[in-house]
Design an enzyme around this catalytic site. Structure first.
Site, PDB file in Angstrom:
ATOM      1  N   ILE A  13      22.258  41.825  27.752  1.00 29.07           N
ATOM      2  CA  ILE A  13      23.036  41.186  28.829  1.00 29.07           C
ATOM      3  C   ILE A  13      24.213  40.397  28.263  1.00 29.07           C
ATOM      4  O   ILE A  13      25.320  40.425  28.813  1.00 29.07           O
ATOM      5  CB  ILE A  13      22.098  40.267  29.663  1.00 29.07           C
ATOM      6  CG1 ILE A  13      21.011  41.093  30.355  1.00 29.07           C
ATOM      7  CG2 ILE A  13      22.904  39.481  30.699  1.00 29.07           C
ATOM      8  CD1 ILE A  13      19.861  40.263  30.938  1.00 29.07           C
ATOM      9  N   ASP A  58      23.201  30.640  15.389  1.00 27.65           N
ATOM     10  CA  ASP A  58      21.756  30.772  15.596  1.00 27.65           C
ATOM     11  C   ASP A  58      21.351  29.582  16.462  1.00 27.65           C
ATOM     12  O   ASP A  58      21.502  28.427  16.032  1.00 27.65           O
ATOM     13  CB  ASP A  58      21.036  30.756  14.237  1.00 27.65           C
ATOM     14  CG  ASP A  58      19.525  30.946  14.384  1.00 27.65           C
ATOM     15  OD1 ASP A  58      18.960  30.582  15.437  1.00 27.65           O
ATOM     16  OD2 ASP A  58      18.912  31.446  13.435  1.00 27.65           O
ATOM     17  N   TYR A 152       6.380  32.806  27.010  1.00 26.95           N
ATOM     18  CA  TYR A 152       7.669  33.110  27.647  1.00 26.95           C
ATOM     19  C   TYR A 152       7.786  32.389  28.994  1.00 26.95           C
ATOM     20  O   TYR A 152       8.808  31.751  29.267  1.00 26.95           O
ATOM     21  CB  TYR A 152       7.804  34.621  27.834  1.00 26.95           C
ATOM     22  CG  TYR A 152       9.153  35.037  28.381  1.00 26.95           C
ATOM     23  CD1 TYR A 152      10.289  35.011  27.578  1.00 26.95           C
ATOM     24  CD2 TYR A 152       9.289  35.445  29.709  1.00 26.95           C
ATOM     25  CE1 TYR A 152      11.527  35.397  28.079  1.00 26.95           C
ATOM     26  CE2 TYR A 152      10.528  35.834  30.215  1.00 26.95           C
ATOM     27  CZ  TYR A 152      11.639  35.801  29.396  1.00 26.95           C
ATOM     28  OH  TYR A 152      12.871  36.180  29.904  1.00 26.95           O
TER      29      TYR A 152
HETATM   30  N1  LIG Z   1      15.981  41.908  30.379  1.00 28.23           N
HETATM   31  C1  LIG Z   1      15.346  41.308  31.384  1.00 28.23           C
HETATM   32  O1  LIG Z   1      14.723  41.968  32.233  1.00 28.23           O
HETATM   33  C2  LIG Z   1      15.408  39.803  31.538  1.00 28.23           C
HETATM   34  C3  LIG Z   1      14.784  39.237  32.657  1.00 28.23           C
HETATM   35  C4  LIG Z   1      14.833  37.852  32.819  1.00 28.23           C
HETATM   36  C5  LIG Z   1      15.503  37.067  31.897  1.00 28.23           C
HETATM   37  N2  LIG Z   1      16.086  37.646  30.814  1.00 28.23           N
HETATM   38  C6  LIG Z   1      16.787  36.752  29.869  1.00 28.23           C
HETATM   39  O2  LIG Z   1      18.092  37.234  29.654  1.00 28.23           O
HETATM   40  C7  LIG Z   1      18.543  36.835  28.346  1.00 28.23           C
HETATM   41  C8  LIG Z   1      19.094  38.053  27.616  1.00 28.23           C
HETATM   42  O3  LIG Z   1      18.040  38.991  27.492  1.00 28.23           O
HETATM   43  P1  LIG Z   1      18.259  40.549  27.181  1.00 28.23           P
HETATM   44  O4  LIG Z   1      17.460  41.289  28.164  1.00 28.23           O
HETATM   45  O5  LIG Z   1      19.696  40.849  27.003  1.00 28.23           O
HETATM   46  O6  LIG Z   1      17.459  40.615  25.788  1.00 28.23           O
HETATM   47  P2  LIG Z   1      17.762  41.325  24.408  1.00 28.23           P
HETATM   48  O7  LIG Z   1      18.426  42.632  24.611  1.00 28.23           O
HETATM   49  O8  LIG Z   1      16.468  41.272  23.684  1.00 28.23           O
HETATM   50  O9  LIG Z   1      18.831  40.329  23.724  1.00 28.23           O
HETATM   51  C9  LIG Z   1      18.445  39.044  23.322  1.00 28.23           C
HETATM   52  C10 LIG Z   1      19.653  38.379  22.701  1.00 28.23           C
HETATM   53  O10 LIG Z   1      19.277  37.065  22.282  1.00 28.23           O
HETATM   54  C11 LIG Z   1      19.717  36.924  20.925  1.00 28.23           C
HETATM   55  N3  LIG Z   1      18.940  35.938  20.193  1.00 28.23           N
HETATM   56  C12 LIG Z   1      17.599  35.850  20.055  1.00 28.23           C
HETATM   57  N4  LIG Z   1      17.306  34.802  19.270  1.00 28.23           N
HETATM   58  C13 LIG Z   1      18.476  34.216  18.897  1.00 28.23           C
HETATM   59  C14 LIG Z   1      18.819  33.114  18.100  1.00 28.23           C
HETATM   60  N5  LIG Z   1      17.899  32.367  17.460  1.00 28.23           N
HETATM   61  N6  LIG Z   1      20.143  32.791  17.986  1.00 28.23           N
HETATM   62  C15 LIG Z   1      21.089  33.531  18.585  1.00 28.23           C
HETATM   63  N7  LIG Z   1      20.832  34.609  19.341  1.00 28.23           N
HETATM   64  C16 LIG Z   1      19.523  34.945  19.490  1.00 28.23           C
HETATM   65  C17 LIG Z   1      19.554  38.317  20.327  1.00 28.23           C
HETATM   66  O11 LIG Z   1      20.271  38.379  19.108  1.00 28.23           O
HETATM   67  P3  LIG Z   1      19.787  39.277  17.852  1.00 28.23           P
HETATM   68  O12 LIG Z   1      20.437  40.616  18.041  1.00 28.23           O
HETATM   69  O13 LIG Z   1      20.297  38.522  16.672  1.00 28.23           O
HETATM   70  O14 LIG Z   1      18.295  39.359  17.892  1.00 28.23           O
HETATM   71  C18 LIG Z   1      20.158  39.127  21.459  1.00 28.23           C
HETATM   72  O15 LIG Z   1      21.566  39.060  21.455  1.00 28.23           O
HETATM   73  C19 LIG Z   1      17.332  36.200  27.654  1.00 28.23           C
HETATM   74  O16 LIG Z   1      17.416  34.800  27.746  1.00 28.23           O
HETATM   75  C20 LIG Z   1      16.161  36.709  28.483  1.00 28.23           C
HETATM   76  O17 LIG Z   1      15.034  35.853  28.429  1.00 28.23           O
HETATM   77  C21 LIG Z   1      16.058  38.989  30.607  1.00 28.23           C
END
Ligand SMILES: NC(=O)c1ccc[n+]([C@@H]2O[C@H](COP(=O)([O-])OP(=O)(O)OC[C@H]3O[C@@H](n4cnc5c(N)ncnc54)[C@H](OP(=O)(O)O)[C@@H]3O)[C@@H](O)[C@H]2O)c1
Length: 230
Positions: A13, A58, A152
């Site tokens: 996202i 980070d 989570y």
């Molecule tokens: N996908 C869903 O259905 C969903 C639903 C509800 C909420 N969300 C929320 O939406 C947000 C984005 O999720 P997503 O679905 O895009 O997940 P994703 O594809 O797993 O991406 C997660 C992102 O967070 C970064 N990240 C994790 N730990 C970090 C750290 N210590 N410092 C900096 N960056 C870090 C990752 O970077 P790296 O590449 O370095 O790991 C990646 O860019 C999250 O907060 C998630 O909880 C997602």
């Protein structure tokens, strides 16, 4: 044209938010833990004609957040998106993945992370009119029905509380804060069976961020603007 900062922009996202913001003419400081290991972000920077710039950040390391904030120099950000998150352990009480390390990583990333990011960028937010978006989840709402994914869910409940707390401290400075559920999105975290594409979620979220005003600071809503209980 606005200046947007995204924490967690390497993929999913966050990356799509950066892509769409740049496509509509915004400038983006796209922060990633390891920009050198984020090829999709590097490609976006390359294609964007200077609109998207990558920075190392980070969210679990306050010094790294401060260094990324200094990348803005004297400029003021219009929007700061705290998007970085991890999801470890999807089962119930007996899920072996929910060990002490998983709890530590989840809470420091999903709860302390937005705190460190906001603290680092606070002085470089536009006043009045700057906005802060925390990406939370309906899974952290008191209205969620299932009993599982303890770390989570607890972290996203705490992130929503953090956003509310921030909204109260920062309103007198003219900064508005909201927490958003992005939908169930097909990313590495959401998996391939998810209901929404990252494109759709990011498009909706950008519209919701645009609609945030100081009068509505402290809200918790989904990507389509439906209010969610804390
Ligand atoms: N996908 C869903 O259905 C969903 C639903 C509800 C909420 N969300 C929320 O939406 C947000 C984005 O999720 P997503 O679905 O895009 O997940 P994703 O594809 O797993 O991406 C997660 C992102 O967070 C970064 N990240 C994790 N730990 C970090 C750290 N210590 N410092 C900096 N960056 C870090 C990752 O970077 P790296 O590449 O370095 O790991 C990646 O860019 C999250 O907060 C998630 O909880 C997602």
């Amino acid at each position: 044209m606005a200046l947007m900062v995204i924490a967690g922009a390497s993929r999913g996202i966050g990356l799509e938010l950066a892509r769409q913001a740049a496509a509509r003419g915004d400038e983006v400081l796209a922060c990633a833990r390891r920009p050198d290991a984020a090829p999709a972000l590097a490609a976006l920077c390359e294609r964007s004609g200077g609109r998207v710039r990558a920075a190392a950040l980070d969210v679990t390391d306050p010094d790294s957040c401060d260094r990324a904030a200094r990348e803005l120099g004297a400029r003021q950000a219009d929007l700061l998106v705290c998007n970085a998150g991890v999801f470890i352990g999807r089962g119930g009480l007996d899920d072996p993945a929910l060990d002490a390390r998983a709890w530590r990583e989840t809470l420091i990333t999903n709860v302390a992370g937005p705190f460190f990011v906001v603290r680092a960028f606070r002085a470089r937010m536009r006043r009045p009119g700057g906005k802060i978006a925390v990406i939370g989840s309906r899974m952290g709402s008191s209205a969620a029905a299932s009993g599982d994914a303890y770390a989570y869910r607890a972290s996203k409940a705490a992130a929503a509380n953090l956003a509310l707390n921030l909204s109260r401290e920062l309103a007198p400075e003219g900064l508005a804060v909201g927490v958003w559920h992005p939908g169930w999105v097909a990313t590495e975290m959401g998996g391939p069976r998810a209901a929404l594409t990252p494109e759709r979620s990011a498009r909706d979220l950008l519209a919701r961020f645009d609609a945030l005003t100081l009068a509505r600071t402290g809200l918790f809503e989904d990507h389509e603007g439906r209010l969610i209980p804390f």
